[in-house]
Design a protein around this motif. Structure first.
Motif, PDB file in Angstrom:
ATOM      1  N   PHE A   1       0.628  -1.295   0.071  1.00 44.99           N
ATOM      2  CA  PHE A   1       0.124  -0.081  -0.123  1.00 44.99           C
ATOM      3  C   PHE A   1       0.872   1.428  -0.032  1.00 44.99           C
TER       4      PHE A   1
ATOM      5  N   GLN B   1       2.936   2.479   2.163  1.00 50.16           N
ATOM      6  CA  GLN B   1       2.862   2.942   3.402  1.00 50.16           C
ATOM      7  C   GLN B   1       4.041   3.565   3.960  1.00 50.16           C
TER       8      GLN B   1
ATOM      9  N   PHE C   1       4.449   6.500   6.577  1.00 51.87           N
ATOM     10  CA  PHE C   1       3.742   7.543   7.520  1.00 51.87           C
ATOM     11  C   PHE C   1       4.708   8.550   7.764  1.00 51.87           C
ATOM     12  N   LEU C   2       4.138   9.614   7.820  1.00 49.49           N
ATOM     13  CA  LEU C   2       5.039  11.149   8.122  1.00 49.49           C
ATOM     14  C   LEU C   2       5.076  11.109   9.679  1.00 49.49           C
TER      15      LEU C   2
ATOM     16  N   GLY D   1      -5.332   8.624   1.026  1.00 47.88           N
ATOM     17  CA  GLY D   1      -4.365   8.012   1.951  1.00 47.88           C
ATOM     18  C   GLY D   1      -4.172   8.618   3.004  1.00 47.88           C
ATOM     19  N   PRO D   2      -5.039   8.669   4.003  1.00 49.64           N
ATOM     20  CA  PRO D   2      -4.769   9.290   5.551  1.00 49.64           C
ATOM     21  C   PRO D   2      -4.050   8.517   6.206  1.00 49.64           C
ATOM     22  N   GLY D   3      -3.917   6.992   5.939  1.00 41.11           N
ATOM     23  CA  GLY D   3      -3.004   6.220   6.733  1.00 41.11           C
ATOM     24  C   GLY D   3      -3.506   6.279   8.304  1.00 41.11           C
TER      25      GLY D   3
ATOM     26  N   GLU E   1      -9.250   5.913   1.614  1.00 42.05           N
ATOM     27  CA  GLU E   1      -8.266   5.029   2.197  1.00 42.05           C
ATOM     28  C   GLU E   1      -8.490   3.620   1.922  1.00 42.05           C
TER      29      GLU E   1
ATOM     30  N   ASP F   1     -10.287   2.189  -3.563  1.00 45.11           N
ATOM     31  CA  ASP F   1      -9.239   2.545  -4.534  1.00 45.11           C
ATOM     32  C   ASP F   1      -9.396   3.788  -4.938  1.00 45.11           C
ATOM     33  N   VAL F   2      -8.477   4.860  -4.855  1.00 44.15           N
ATOM     34  CA  VAL F   2      -8.402   6.061  -5.218  1.00 44.15           C
ATOM     35  C   VAL F   2      -8.695   6.189  -6.940  1.00 44.15           C
TER      36      VAL F   2
ATOM     37  N   ASN G   1      -0.623  12.456   0.823  1.00 45.65           N
ATOM     38  CA  ASN G   1       1.025  11.891   0.839  1.00 45.65           C
ATOM     39  C   ASN G   1       0.941  10.584   0.346  1.00 45.65           C
TER      40      ASN G   1
ATOM     41  N   PRO H   1       0.611   7.347  -2.325  1.00 43.50           N
ATOM     42  CA  PRO H   1       1.620   6.075  -2.400  1.00 43.50           C
ATOM     43  C   PRO H   1       2.283   6.226  -3.546  1.00 43.50           C
TER      44      PRO H   1
HETATM   45  N1  SAH Z   1      -1.050  10.311   4.692  1.00 43.10           N
HETATM   46  C1  SAH Z   1      -0.378   9.464   5.604  1.00 43.10           C
HETATM   47  C2  SAH Z   1      -0.028   8.049   5.050  1.00 43.10           C
HETATM   48  C3  SAH Z   1       0.612   8.130   3.650  1.00 43.10           C
HETATM   49  S1  SAH Z   1       1.161   6.574   3.217  1.00 43.10           S
HETATM   50  C4  SAH Z   1       1.020  10.020   6.210  1.00 43.10           C
HETATM   51  O1  SAH Z   1       1.263  10.790   5.621  1.00 43.10           O
HETATM   52  O2  SAH Z   1       1.198   9.784   7.288  1.00 43.10           O
HETATM   53  C5  SAH Z   1      -0.077   6.299   1.820  1.00 43.10           C
HETATM   54  C6  SAH Z   1      -1.251   5.968   2.160  1.00 43.10           C
HETATM   55  O3  SAH Z   1      -2.073   5.612   0.971  1.00 43.10           O
HETATM   56  C7  SAH Z   1      -1.514   4.718   3.163  1.00 43.10           C
HETATM   57  O4  SAH Z   1      -2.283   5.049   4.229  1.00 43.10           O
HETATM   58  C8  SAH Z   1      -2.263   3.674   2.063  1.00 43.10           C
HETATM   59  O5  SAH Z   1      -2.750   2.526   2.928  1.00 43.10           O
HETATM   60  C9  SAH Z   1      -3.075   4.454   1.158  1.00 43.10           C
HETATM   61  N2  SAH Z   1      -3.146   3.696  -0.203  1.00 43.10           N
HETATM   62  C10 SAH Z   1      -2.386   3.151  -0.903  1.00 43.10           C
HETATM   63  N3  SAH Z   1      -3.020   2.568  -1.934  1.00 43.10           N
HETATM   64  C11 SAH Z   1      -4.159   3.327  -2.006  1.00 43.10           C
HETATM   65  C12 SAH Z   1      -5.134   3.369  -2.984  1.00 43.10           C
HETATM   66  N4  SAH Z   1      -5.001   2.732  -4.172  1.00 43.10           N
HETATM   67  N5  SAH Z   1      -6.195   4.148  -2.789  1.00 43.10           N
HETATM   68  C13 SAH Z   1      -6.525   4.942  -1.503  1.00 43.10           C
HETATM   69  N6  SAH Z   1      -5.377   4.747  -0.729  1.00 43.10           N
HETATM   70  C14 SAH Z   1      -4.414   4.071  -0.819  1.00 43.10           C
END
Ligand code: SAH
Length: 260
Positions: free
Chosen positions: A9, A11, A13-14, A39-41, A60, A84-85, A108, A110
């Motif tokens: 995914f 991932q 994380f900030l 992707g708020p994570g 997400e 899925d976005v 942020n 993926p």
């Molecule tokens: N915004 C958070 C996480 C960033 S990591 C931070 O800055 O800490 C990228 C995030 O996108 C993860 O939470 C992951 O699960 C999500 N993600 C990955 N593929 C995705 C998709 N196809 N659609 C939506 N979200 C997705």
């Protein structure tokens, strides 16, 4: 909750509070803005946004992080779309939820799907006010690159055609957990109010640019064989002996008009 970051995914994380603040400042969110976070994570950007916004939407894919997001302070104002976005219809979402005010999309992203996300958003540009994305630094450089430079390519032409691009600042690997191998950067994209290429012309234009850049070292008259001949390239005011990276966005538009 202990969440183990999932590679598939994308991932990372900030965790750096100073960088998080800087990103939120650049977005400059206002209470009534229609913000969608991709992707708020675990909520690094979501939490400060929820402090300001009356409503926040988030897309997400990983359902394991959803309980964490719901338990954020102000979580009752967060609308989570567990999809899925790349399958999310921003235009339909905007139309069914907000009568006025375009979408502000942030995230942020993926990195494994970041260019696919950018291309997906091109087709929804009419309902977008602006985009603020964390991307791999090289991707930001490619998006913003000028004709003639090493980084200039298909992504530069397509994004510059539809958006005004403002690279904002870079973010070091140690600001994330797990620590990624690449450097990151924040970019702001604002849809242009008018573009020379209409909705129904997008696919044909994209095909021209793709074919032109399929072989960077070759001249246009060779690469574009089958699509147009030297005479047409010449008639567009472009030297057929040039290489694809030597043409600006305007040149591609001229060439497109000549062919179609
Ligand atoms: N915004 C958070 C996480 C960033 S990591 C931070 O800055 O800490 C990228 C995030 O996108 C993860 O939470 C992951 O699960 C999500 N993600 C990955 N593929 C995705 C998709 N196809 N659609 C939506 N979200 C997705």
């Amino acid at each position: 909750m202990q969440h183990r970051a999932k590679k598939r995914f994308g991932q990372n994380f900030l965790v750096d509070t100073h960088v998080i603040e800087k990103i939120i400042d650049s977005i400059n969110p206002q209470a009534e803005d229609h913000i969608i976070e991709i992707g708020p994570g675990l909520g690094a950007l979501t939490q400060p946004l929820l402090k300001i916004l009356t409503r926040l939407d988030a897309i997400e894919l990983d359902r394991d992080v959803i309980p964490e997001l719901q338990s954020l302070e102000g979580g009752e104002r967060l609308h989570i779309h567990n999809v899925d976005v790349l399958a999310f219809d921003f235009t339909a979402f905007k139309q069914s939820n907000f009568e006025q005010g375009e979408l502000r999309i942030i995230g942020n992203l993926p990195y494994n799907i970041s260019t696919a996300v950018l291309f997906h958003l091109i087709s929804h540009r009419n309902c977008i006010h602006d985009l603020h994305f964390m991307l791999q630094k090289e991707v930001v450089e490619r998006i913003a690159a000028r004709a003639g430079s090493h980084d200039y390519g298909r992504l530069s032409v397509m994004m510059q055609l539809y958006f005004r691009i403002s690279p904002l600042f870079t973010v070091a690997p140690h600001c994330f957990r797990p620590v990624p191998r690449v450097e990151s950067a924040i970019v702001r994209l604002q849809p242009r109010t008018s573009t020379a290429i209409g909705y129904d012309e997008h696919d044909a234009f994209a095909a021209l640019v793709r074919q032109a850049f399929s072989q960077r070292r070759k001249t246009l008259k060779n690469t574009l064989k089958g699509l147009c001949d030297s005479g047409q390239i010449d008639a567009a005011g472009i030297d057929p002996g040039k290489r694809p990276q030597e043409l600006g966005v305007d040149d591609y538009i001229k060439l497109f008009r000549q062919i179609h």
